[in-house]
Enzyme design. Structure first.
Site, PDB file in Angstrom:
ATOM      1  N   ARG A  74       0.860  -1.186   0.000  1.00 28.71           N
ATOM      2  CA  ARG A  74       0.000   0.000   0.000  1.00 28.71           C
ATOM      3  C   ARG A  74       0.894   1.234   0.000  1.00 28.71           C
ATOM      4  O   ARG A  74       1.728   1.398   0.896  1.00 28.71           O
ATOM      5  CB  ARG A  74      -0.912   0.019   1.232  1.00 28.71           C
ATOM      6  CG  ARG A  74      -1.853   1.224   1.230  1.00 28.71           C
ATOM      7  CD  ARG A  74      -2.897   1.116   2.317  1.00 28.71           C
ATOM      8  NE  ARG A  74      -2.416   1.584   3.591  1.00 28.71           N
ATOM      9  CZ  ARG A  74      -2.497   2.847   4.039  1.00 28.71           C
ATOM     10  NH1 ARG A  74      -3.046   3.781   3.306  1.00 28.71           N
ATOM     11  NH2 ARG A  74      -2.033   3.170   5.227  1.00 28.71           N
ATOM     12  N   HIS A 118      -2.691  10.845   1.042  1.00 26.84           N
ATOM     13  CA  HIS A 118      -2.150  10.601   2.387  1.00 26.84           C
ATOM     14  C   HIS A 118      -1.506  11.910   2.857  1.00 26.84           C
ATOM     15  O   HIS A 118      -0.306  11.987   3.069  1.00 26.84           O
ATOM     16  CB  HIS A 118      -1.172   9.435   2.360  1.00 26.84           C
ATOM     17  CG  HIS A 118      -0.903   8.813   3.696  1.00 26.84           C
ATOM     18  ND1 HIS A 118      -1.092   7.459   3.955  1.00 26.84           N
ATOM     19  CD2 HIS A 118      -0.441   9.334   4.859  1.00 26.84           C
ATOM     20  CE1 HIS A 118      -0.750   7.193   5.205  1.00 26.84           C
ATOM     21  NE2 HIS A 118      -0.338   8.321   5.786  1.00 26.84           N
ATOM     22  N   GLU A 163      -7.105   8.088   6.540  1.00 27.69           N
ATOM     23  CA  GLU A 163      -7.377   8.668   7.864  1.00 27.69           C
ATOM     24  C   GLU A 163      -7.903  10.099   7.794  1.00 27.69           C
ATOM     25  O   GLU A 163      -7.281  11.029   8.345  1.00 27.69           O
ATOM     26  CB  GLU A 163      -6.113   8.630   8.734  1.00 27.69           C
ATOM     27  CG  GLU A 163      -5.622   7.241   9.038  1.00 27.69           C
ATOM     28  CD  GLU A 163      -4.374   7.240   9.914  1.00 27.69           C
ATOM     29  OE1 GLU A 163      -3.956   8.310  10.385  1.00 27.69           O
ATOM     30  OE2 GLU A 163      -3.826   6.154  10.138  1.00 27.69           O
ATOM     31  N   ASN A 286      -7.124   1.439  10.022  1.00 30.09           N
ATOM     32  CA  ASN A 286      -5.815   1.673  10.637  1.00 30.09           C
ATOM     33  C   ASN A 286      -6.021   1.680  12.142  1.00 30.09           C
ATOM     34  O   ASN A 286      -6.898   2.400  12.654  1.00 30.09           O
ATOM     35  CB  ASN A 286      -5.245   3.029  10.214  1.00 30.09           C
ATOM     36  CG  ASN A 286      -4.864   3.060   8.739  1.00 30.09           C
ATOM     37  OD1 ASN A 286      -4.977   2.063   8.036  1.00 30.09           O
ATOM     38  ND2 ASN A 286      -4.409   4.210   8.279  1.00 30.09           N
ATOM     39  N   TYR A 288      -3.949   1.340  16.061  1.00 33.22           N
ATOM     40  CA  TYR A 288      -2.712   1.222  16.859  1.00 33.22           C
ATOM     41  C   TYR A 288      -3.009   0.882  18.312  1.00 33.22           C
ATOM     42  O   TYR A 288      -2.377   0.013  18.884  1.00 33.22           O
ATOM     43  CB  TYR A 288      -1.904   2.523  16.741  1.00 33.22           C
ATOM     44  CG  TYR A 288      -1.346   2.682  15.340  1.00 33.22           C
ATOM     45  CD1 TYR A 288      -0.092   2.184  15.023  1.00 33.22           C
ATOM     46  CD2 TYR A 288      -2.108   3.261  14.334  1.00 33.22           C
ATOM     47  CE1 TYR A 288       0.416   2.274  13.731  1.00 33.22           C
ATOM     48  CE2 TYR A 288      -1.610   3.352  13.033  1.00 33.22           C
ATOM     49  CZ  TYR A 288      -0.352   2.864  12.736  1.00 33.22           C
ATOM     50  OH  TYR A 288       0.134   2.937  11.459  1.00 33.22           O
ATOM     51  N   GLU A 345      -3.327  -0.543   8.294  1.00 33.86           N
ATOM     52  CA  GLU A 345      -2.156  -0.146   9.095  1.00 33.86           C
ATOM     53  C   GLU A 345      -2.286  -0.726  10.488  1.00 33.86           C
ATOM     54  O   GLU A 345      -3.337  -0.618  11.121  1.00 33.86           O
ATOM     55  CB  GLU A 345      -2.055   1.380   9.276  1.00 33.86           C
ATOM     56  CG  GLU A 345      -1.541   2.137   8.109  1.00 33.86           C
ATOM     57  CD  GLU A 345      -1.370   3.635   8.405  1.00 33.86           C
ATOM     58  OE1 GLU A 345      -1.159   4.014   9.576  1.00 33.86           O
ATOM     59  OE2 GLU A 345      -1.468   4.402   7.445  1.00 33.86           O
TER      60      GLU A 345
HETATM   61  O1  IFM Z   1       2.788   7.407  10.137  1.00 34.72           O
HETATM   62  C1  IFM Z   1       1.429   7.399  10.379  1.00 34.72           C
HETATM   63  C2  IFM Z   1       0.656   7.280   9.087  1.00 34.72           C
HETATM   64  O2  IFM Z   1       0.987   8.286   8.190  1.00 34.72           O
HETATM   65  C3  IFM Z   1      -0.823   7.361   9.354  1.00 34.72           C
HETATM   66  N1  IFM Z   1      -1.201   6.407  10.382  1.00 34.72           N
HETATM   67  C4  IFM Z   1      -0.451   6.387  11.596  1.00 34.72           C
HETATM   68  C5  IFM Z   1       1.019   6.250  11.277  1.00 34.72           C
HETATM   69  C6  IFM Z   1       1.840   6.196  12.583  1.00 34.72           C
HETATM   70  O3  IFM Z   1       1.672   7.376  13.294  1.00 34.72           O
END
Ligand code: IFM
Length: 437
Positions: A74, A118, A163, A286, A288, A345
């Site tokens: 990606r 992006h 995002e 995405n 985290y 992500e």
């Molecule tokens: O680096 C970023 C990415 O550009 C968008 N999602 C989160 C990642 C980590 O912060």
């Protein structure tokens, strides 16, 4: 854990974070080139001018992916490389770069997954109002048409925007990202116009690319009140509306979430919600970890980032780690939107100064825990079809500059030399089916 049949394993990157070559072959500045030049906005005064120099080293990067047996890559197109003024004349040298990248990926047996946006809006468009201007939806549709006509014979997997909640909130409400405006009306207009842009670009891609597989990529995660007080709960609810729902709800259900509907109503014209509602073919997630939110009456919308509990597990860059929340998110998404989910992500930040970035067991532990959580979610009925690690390479991590590293591959930013980390070898073994969790 067994691999579900046909499951896609990939890696993600983005143009401004890796390409470099900021002034090469006709590319003009984006809003991030501008922001990097404002003292204090990016740690250490870092910029994406050179970054990983992927523009010149893409063949090496594709060879790395091939060695790891990555199934899909990606990446994002840099709008200011293809249309240096944002609209009007296309830049042939920029177009050729992505021709070569895409052809080399296909030769290596790696599926290109392309994102149109992006975060690197051409500065020339920012000068005309950027996302605050309603014209932005039309600019974006024209840009999508250029991409579709040039690459639609070879690229079938598209994301409109990466995002949207993050770059609108950070860029128009918090000054954590470009263009660094803090203003309620600007924030609300940017949200609405990015949604309109998603709808318009989806239509263009659908019309021009036979067999296109189209989606939008959302950063979605649990928003947890820092304390169990009415003020923190209200702050978390408001942040939840902006962060998690302000884009998926209109794009997939044709409505703004109740918590912001009244705020945004002045900018919504008749017919807009029907233009925005394009559920597409998949949900790009995405993820985290959770965000802890607290009330802050001095902030634009009354919320701010709070702290995770002191005993919460955290990555080396301080992000809280709760794989079970990832599991729940995947199940919830499937139930709520009924679309196949691709985790576009997921990854773990580290810092070179901790001395553990080559033998990055902390990252392996993070990935292991999240991939195991994803499998538990699949067992609970979540329709997850693929998983992309953020990121292939250490890269330019926006306001944190080059300090925060997310790569499977270590990049020496002084020389450009790439060295696969232990996590790269671990991921390759997982893909090859040599590891079961
Ligand atoms: O680096 C970023 C990415 O550009 C968008 N999602 C989160 C990642 C980590 O912060």
């Amino acid at each position: 854990m067994n691999r579900p049949l046909g499951f896609l394993w990939g890696v993600s990157t983005s143009s401004y974070q890796i390409e470099g070559a900021a002034g090469t072959d006709g590319r003009k500045p984006s809003i991030w080139d501008t922001r990097c030049r404002i003292p204090g906005k990016v740690a250490n005064g870092d910029t994406g001018d050179v970054a990983c120099d992927h523009y010149h080293r893409y063949r090496e990067d594709i060879a790395l992916m091939r060695d790891l047996r990555i199934g899909a890559y990606r990446f994002s197109f840099a709008w200011p490389r293809l249309l240096p003024d944002g609209k009007g004349a296309a830049n042939e040298a920029g177009l050729v770069f992505y021709d070569r990248l895409i052809d080399a990926l296909l030769e290596a047996g790696i599926e290109p997954w392309a994102c149109l946006y992006h975060w690197d809006l051409p500065q020339a468009l920012e000068d005309r109002g950027g996302w605050i201007s309603r014209d932005s939806a039309g600019w974006f549709a024209d840009y999508a048409a250029l991409v579709a006509r040039r690459y639609g014979d070879r690229v079938k997997h598209f994301a409109t925007v990466n995002e949207p909640s993050v770059f609108t909130l950070f860029g128009y409400a918090m000054d954590w990202g470009a263009p660094g405006i803090v203003d309620r009306a600007a924030h609300l207009q940017a949200i609405h116009h990015v949604n309109l842009a998603h709808g318009a670009a989806s239509d263009v891609l659908r019309a021009l690319v036979p067999g296109a597989f189209i989606g939008c990529i959302h950063n979605r995660q649990r928003i947890v009140p820092e304390s169990d007080t009415p003020a923190d709960r209200a702050a978390a609810a408001k942040l939840h509306a902006f962060w998690n729902d302000a884009f998926p709800e209109p794009q997939l259900n044709g409505v703004y979430p109740a918590a912001i509907a009244e705020d945004i109503a002045p900018y919504v014209r008749p017919g807009d919600m029907a233009r925005i509602c394009r559920p597409g073919d998949y949900f790009g997630l995405n993820h985290y970890g959770p965000i802890f939110a607290k009330a802050d009456p001095s902030a634009l919308w009354g919320f701010a980032w709070g702290s995770a509990p002191t005993d919460a597990p955290k990555s080396d860059i301080g992000w809280p780690i709760y794989p079970d929340m990832f599991q729940d998110e995947l199940v919830d998404l499937t139930q709520r939107y009924r679309l196949p989910v691709y985790v576009t992500e997921n990854g773990c930040g580290g810092r070179a100064d901790k001395g553990n970035e080559l033998d990055d067991r902390h990252r392996i532990e993070y990935l292991k825990a999240h991939i195991a959580a994803m499998h538990r979610a699949i067992e609970r009925g979540a329709d997850v079809r693929g998983y992309f690690v953020w990121s292939l390479l250490d890269n330019f991590e926006w306001g944190s500059g080059f300090g925060n590293r997310f790569g499977l591959v270590f990049v020496d930013f002084a020389t450009g030399v790439r060295t696969p980390k232990a996590s790269a070898r671990w991921y390759a073994d997982l893909i090859a089916g040599k590891i079961s969790l």
